[in-house]
Design a protein around this motif. Structure first.
Motif, mmCIF file in Angstrom:
data_model
loop_
_atom_site.group_PDB
_atom_site.id
_atom_site.type_symbol
_atom_site.label_atom_id
_atom_site.label_comp_id
_atom_site.label_asym_id
_atom_site.label_seq_id
_atom_site.Cartn_x
_atom_site.Cartn_y
_atom_site.Cartn_z
ATOM 1 N N TRP B 270 111.394 103.075 6.025
ATOM 2 C CA TRP B 270 111.146 102.285 7.332
ATOM 3 C C TRP B 270 110.964 100.753 6.941
ATOM 4 O O TRP B 270 110.751 100.304 5.744
ATOM 5 C CB TRP B 270 109.838 102.784 8.120
ATOM 6 N N ALA B 271 110.652 100.071 7.952
ATOM 7 C CA ALA B 271 110.647 98.782 7.853
ATOM 8 C C ALA B 271 109.704 97.884 9.118
ATOM 9 O O ALA B 271 109.884 98.740 10.242
ATOM 10 C CB ALA B 271 112.057 97.995 7.842
ATOM 11 N N ARG B 272 109.042 97.123 8.889
ATOM 12 C CA ARG B 272 108.033 96.530 9.970
ATOM 13 C C ARG B 272 108.678 95.030 10.013
ATOM 14 O O ARG B 272 108.368 94.171 8.938
ATOM 15 C CB ARG B 272 106.767 96.816 9.770
ATOM 16 N N TYR B 273 108.741 94.425 11.117
ATOM 17 C CA TYR B 273 108.994 93.251 11.353
ATOM 18 C C TYR B 273 108.021 92.455 12.242
ATOM 19 O O TYR B 273 107.488 93.301 13.159
ATOM 20 C CB TYR B 273 110.374 92.911 11.719
ATOM 21 N N ILE B 274 107.721 91.173 12.059
ATOM 22 C CA ILE B 274 107.238 90.368 13.222
ATOM 23 C C ILE B 274 108.066 89.241 13.797
ATOM 24 O O ILE B 274 108.420 88.366 12.668
ATOM 25 C CB ILE B 274 105.811 89.925 13.016
ATOM 26 N N VAL B 275 108.343 89.034 15.050
ATOM 27 C CA VAL B 275 108.996 87.917 15.738
ATOM 28 C C VAL B 275 107.897 86.890 16.184
ATOM 29 O O VAL B 275 107.235 87.273 17.150
ATOM 30 C CB VAL B 275 110.009 88.269 16.561
ATOM 31 N N TYR B 276 107.610 85.779 15.640
ATOM 32 C CA TYR B 276 106.706 85.046 16.129
ATOM 33 C C TYR B 276 107.373 83.895 17.099
ATOM 34 O O TYR B 276 108.193 83.225 16.788
ATOM 35 C CB TYR B 276 105.963 84.145 15.032
ATOM 36 N N ILE B 277 106.514 83.685 18.360
ATOM 37 C CA ILE B 277 107.541 82.887 19.248
ATOM 38 C C ILE B 277 106.390 81.957 19.758
ATOM 39 O O ILE B 277 105.234 82.238 20.269
ATOM 40 C CB ILE B 277 107.901 83.818 20.523
ATOM 41 N N ASP B 278 106.612 80.652 19.739
ATOM 42 C CA ASP B 278 105.957 79.399 20.247
ATOM 43 C C ASP B 278 106.582 79.111 21.595
ATOM 44 O O ASP B 278 107.753 78.390 21.656
ATOM 45 C CB ASP B 278 106.125 78.402 19.233
ATOM 46 N N THR B 279 105.939 79.726 22.652
ATOM 47 C CA THR B 279 106.521 79.447 23.833
ATOM 48 C C THR B 279 106.337 78.195 24.708
ATOM 49 O O THR B 279 107.132 78.023 25.475
ATOM 50 C CB THR B 279 105.522 80.539 24.935
ATOM 51 N N ASN B 280 105.668 77.360 23.993
ATOM 52 C CA ASN B 280 105.521 76.081 24.524
ATOM 53 C C ASN B 280 106.146 74.843 23.757
ATOM 54 O O ASN B 280 105.985 73.959 23.901
ATOM 55 C CB ASN B 280 104.213 75.635 24.867
ATOM 56 N N ASN B 281 106.798 75.427 22.478
ATOM 57 C CA ASN B 281 107.551 74.393 21.667
ATOM 58 C C ASN B 281 106.718 73.477 21.051
ATOM 59 O O ASN B 281 107.259 72.451 21.121
ATOM 60 C CB ASN B 281 108.834 74.061 22.869
ATOM 61 N N ASN B 282 105.516 73.712 20.930
ATOM 62 C CA ASN B 282 104.990 72.415 20.310
ATOM 63 C C ASN B 282 104.561 72.632 18.997
ATOM 64 O O ASN B 282 103.777 71.952 18.122
ATOM 65 C CB ASN B 282 103.399 72.372 20.960
ATOM 66 N N GLY B 283 105.219 73.460 18.193
ATOM 67 C CA GLY B 283 105.063 73.955 16.867
ATOM 68 C C GLY B 283 103.861 74.657 16.406
ATOM 69 O O GLY B 283 103.712 74.974 15.282
ATOM 70 N N ASN B 284 102.952 75.029 17.277
ATOM 71 C CA ASN B 284 101.680 75.984 17.148
ATOM 72 C C ASN B 284 101.915 77.194 17.454
ATOM 73 O O ASN B 284 102.381 77.299 18.783
ATOM 74 C CB ASN B 284 100.545 75.352 17.722
#
Lengths: 204, 417
Positions: B270-284
């Protein structure tokens, strides 16, 4: 259903153009003709592979030139118009640009196509050659616009995306399109008017 | 001046041409390609869980000296099927009701036949067999060779079941061998190509990955992970379909040895992943409006289990849970790729929003992950507007604003003159 509506509207447009032409009502003839043909051009482009082909052509053109000036970019076969730009300033990474209908040049090409094809007193041959030249120049202006956006992103960072796309890129393209209109429409008109005035003054 | 008839006809022709062009897209012929649909298969591996292979009605029926072996250089994987000596055989059958274009594909090798013969045969009733291939001393002792047999061309009476038999005929009890590996029984059906223009191949969450070919992605080098090789990411893909408020993603991991997939070096765990999304495009990426999508991928032998949960970046209160779905490659398919969808509503984004994102593989808790691999590497991320950067409303506002400026300036000029 879309096709039926388009066919009906196209027929109405054609009949209106013929009516104005036959009755020598020139201003409506030109306006209705040019605007209608522009819409038809854009409709055909958006509902055939022309638009994705144009998107791909624009992205590929920018990608080609970007490689020459050493700005790393990438395109994708099954994502027409997608152009990925390496950003080296601020937050290093990639920005994915998408060449959509606004930036593919399809709209501007449709407008100049309509205006040139209905321009009065030109031969068909002259119109077609000017149209070909206009489409090519519009494509080139669009490439330049996107290159400006790409370069701005690459050197000034991801935060410059909105400014580069909304203001700088549009300003560059606007100037380019005005230049094309001047060169292909306004300048020949002014020359024709000047020539006519000179003839009238010479005979008076 | 009356308009000439010629120019009127020309105008009419132009209008008709434009009209026909717009119609023609609906009548374009697409070419037809073949697509193989799996009916049954056996990778030649003797797995602990029975039955081996997939799609068969029963296990292999081995007679005489036949079975699985790790010896004698399998074509792929760790073992293959052998049939050795006079009167030894291996028979297996599969159900084929409704399958009209059967093709048998396999790798085979014959050794040391001398006076014996190795036969590969097929039957529609289990009693009357038709020979597909025969080996004898003139064509044995070679390397593994790929064979493909179109069973429909043989005019067999194949209706509901098909039997595949491999046997040694004649010769001595202990000499003469036939080896089989990577056996596939497929239904080779006509399938229209995707629409001829590029980019019109929409993404479908179905555990099949042909629709991702050529889509936007970032590759990642093999061997750069800080942990298990099963979490070494090979590529991160992203895409939209027109008129859908969904971001589609595909994550691919490297094979066990980092080489291209060859049928035997796929991943099993098995494998586990995370996709991180900065929804307001400010780099945080840690604000409450940002998101992390946790993907769990479990490849099974013939299917997969994939779960996607979306959380706010700074809390554990789950926003959505996809449940378990077959959105990944099975172990038989390589166990490398998984696809999933992130709804804009769950992400809290709208048409025209610009986001940033990156993906990681990890162990431990998703809230406090031990990151094994990351794409892009080195802290970089990907900025993406899932739709137009400008958006129609802003474009409309800019147009109205421009018209207003020009109108105002023209009025002022009139006042001056």
């Amino acid at each position: 259903m879309d096709i039926v509506i388009a066919a009906v509207l196209s027929t109405i447009w054609l009949l209106a153009v013929l009516f104005f032409r036959l009755n020598r009502i020139w201003l409506p003839y030109y306006i209705v003709g040019a605007v209608g043909l522009a819409f038809l051009f854009i409709y055909v482009g958006r509902n055939t592979p022309i638009e994705p082909a144009l998107q791909t052509a624009v992205a590929s053109g920018v990608h080609f030139v970007a490689q020459i000036v050493n700005i790393p970019t990438d395109t994708f076969d099954e994502a027409p118009g997608a152009l990925m730009v390496l950003v080296v300033s601020q937050d290093i990474g990639w920005t994915m640009l998408q060449v959509t209908v606004e930036s593919s040049g399809l709209l501007e090409s449709g407008v100049v196509f309509g205006m040139l094809m209905f321009y009065p007193a030109w031969s068909t041959r002259r119109r077609l050659s000017y149209v070909a030249l206009a489409l090519l120049l519009t494509y080139a202006a669009n490439i330049i616009r996107l290159l400006v956006i790409v370069a701005t992103l690459h050197f000034f960072g991801k935060d410059s995306l909105l400014i580069s796309h909304t203001i700088i890129g549009r300003a560059v393209f606007f100037i380019g399109v005005i230049g094309i209109y001047w060169f292909l429409l306004t300048r020949p008109t002014l020359s024709a008017v000047r020539a006519k005035l000179d003839r009238e003054m010479a005979t008076s | 001046m009356r308009v000439s008839l010629a120019s009127t006809r020309w105008l009419l022709a132009l209008g008709l041409l434009a009209f026909m062009l717009s119609l023609s897209t609906y009548f374009m012929n697409s070419s037809v390609a073949k697509a193989d649909v799996d009916v049954a298969g056996d990778d030649g591996e003797e797995h602990e869980e029975a039955p081996t292979g997939f799609g068969w009605l029963e296990e292999w029926e081995f007679s005489g000296n036949a079975g699985y072996t790790d010896d004698d250089d399998p074509h792929a994987g760790e073992s293959h099927i052998f049939i050795r000596g006079r009167n030894s055989s291996a028979v297996r059958h599969a159900e084929i009701t409704g399958e009209s274009a059967l093709v048998l594909k396999l790798w085979a090798r014959a050794d040391s036949l001398r006076s014996s013969r190795a036969l590969l045969e097929v039957s529609g009733d289990g009693t009357r067999f038709t020979q597909l291939r025969r080996w004898d001393r003139r064509n044995d002792d070679g390397p593994y060779t790929f064979y493909e047999f179109d069973l429909t061309e043989l005019e067999l009476s194949l209706e509901n079941e098909v039997w595949i038999r491999a046997r040694i005929q004649g010769g001595s009890r202990n000499r003469g061998e036939l080896f089989l590996d990577e056996i596939e029984l497929v239904n080779s059906v006509d399938q229209p190509d995707p629409l001829p223009d590029p980019g019109s191949n929409p993404i479908t969450l179905d555990g099949l990955f042909g629709d991702w070919t050529g889509k936007a992605h970032l590759p990642d080098a093999a061997g750069d992970q800080s942990g298990s090789v099963r979490l070494d990411i090979a590529a991160f893909y992203w895409a939209n379909n027109i008129d859908e408020g969904i971001n589609y993603h595909m994550l691919e991991r490297h094979t066990r040895n980092g080489e291209p997939y060859n049928g035997s070096n796929g991943q099993r765990s098995w494998a586990r992943y995370i996709v991180y999304i900065d929804t307001n495009n400010n780099g945080n990426y840690e604000e409450s409006g940002d998101r992390r999508a946790v993907v769990t991928y479990v490849p099974r032998r013939n299917r997969s289990l994939v779960n996607v949960k979306i959380y706010p970046a700074n809390s554990f209160s789950k926003i959505s849970d996809s449940g378990w779905n077959d959105w990944g490659e099975s172990r038989n398919e390589g166990g490398l790729k998984v696809e999933f969808a992130l709804d804009w509503e769950d992400l809290g984004i709208e048409f025209g929003d610009v986001i940033r994102m990156y993906a990681v593989s990890f162990t431990g808790l998703s809230g406090f992950p031990n990151i094994v691999d990351r794409v892009p590497d080195g802290g970089a991320d990907i900025q993406w507007s899932p739709a137009s950067v400008l958006g129609p409303w802003l474009l409309g506002a800019a147009s109205v604003g421009g018209i207003a400026v020009i109108w105002f300036l023209s009025r002022r000029r009139k006042l001056w003159t």
